[in-house]
Enzyme design. Structure first.
Site, mmCIF file in Angstrom:
data_model
loop_
_atom_site.group_PDB
_atom_site.id
_atom_site.type_symbol
_atom_site.label_atom_id
_atom_site.label_comp_id
_atom_site.label_asym_id
_atom_site.label_seq_id
_atom_site.Cartn_x
_atom_site.Cartn_y
_atom_site.Cartn_z
ATOM 1 N N ASP A 63 -12.042 -7.157 -4.995
ATOM 2 C CA ASP A 63 -11.357 -7.922 -6.402
ATOM 3 C C ASP A 63 -12.576 -8.237 -7.242
ATOM 4 O O ASP A 63 -12.390 -8.112 -8.308
ATOM 5 C CB ASP A 63 -10.639 -9.064 -6.050
ATOM 6 C CG ASP A 63 -9.337 -8.599 -5.106
ATOM 7 O OD1 ASP A 63 -8.883 -7.314 -5.178
ATOM 8 O OD2 ASP A 63 -8.895 -9.410 -4.379
ATOM 9 N N LYS B 148 0.839 -1.343 0.045
ATOM 10 C CA LYS B 148 -0.020 -0.017 0.067
ATOM 11 C C LYS B 148 0.822 1.290 0.108
ATOM 12 O O LYS B 148 0.577 2.385 -0.464
ATOM 13 C CB LYS B 148 -1.090 0.199 1.098
ATOM 14 C CG LYS B 148 -1.999 -1.112 1.094
ATOM 15 C CD LYS B 148 -3.140 -0.825 1.995
ATOM 16 C CE LYS B 148 -4.461 -1.987 2.085
ATOM 17 N NZ LYS B 148 -4.616 -2.426 0.453
#
EC number: 4.2.3.3
Length: 140
Positions: free
Chosen positions: A60, A12
């Site tokens: 996702d 991230k």
């Protein structure tokens, strides 16, 4: 173009640095992201991002649905290859959908650099031309 931004937990910070460096390019496109990634990018850059669920909670798959419906043009997915992911089957399905539907997918920062420079040069304009043609002809 519609661009999805996804990053595993250990990646991230890389995604935040990448999007900060290329805010001037990304701001010209419609951005989508999984939950936490999208929040962190938006907070760091001010970019407007449509946020889905976090990856393990179905984010996702939500992006995968956009791919299957012809609504996604590029995926920038910073994967962590050294950590087992509980939702790995979802990740594999997302990658498969990109292959099936000819969606450019990159999984690391080196490839993302190439994608972002190509995007700023207009190398992917062909996707928009095809979409416009399909809309005129009424084909999927």
């Amino acid at each position: 173009m519609n661009i999805a931004l996804i990053a595993h937990d250990e990646k991230k910070e890389d995604m935040i640095q990448f999007t900060t460096a290329y805010t001037h390019v990304l701001s010209k496109h419609r951005l989508f992201a999984t939950g936490t990634t999208g929040m962190k990018i938006s907070n760091a850059t001010g970019l407007q991002i449509h946020r889905f669920q976090s990856g393990p909670l179905g984010g996702d798959q939500q992006i995968g649905a956009m791919i299957a419906n012809g609504e996604m043009d590029m995926i920038i997915f910073f994967r962590d290859p050294l950590t087992a992911q509980p939702h790995e089957p979802d990740v594999s399905a997302l990658m498969r959908l990109c292959d099936v539907h000819q969606i450019p997918l990159v999984t690391n920062i080196a490839g993302a650099e190439i994608f972002i420079h190509g995007l700023s040069r207009g190398d992917l304009k062909w996707r928009e031309i095809i979409k416009e043609r399909q809309e005129k002809e009424g084909t999927p």
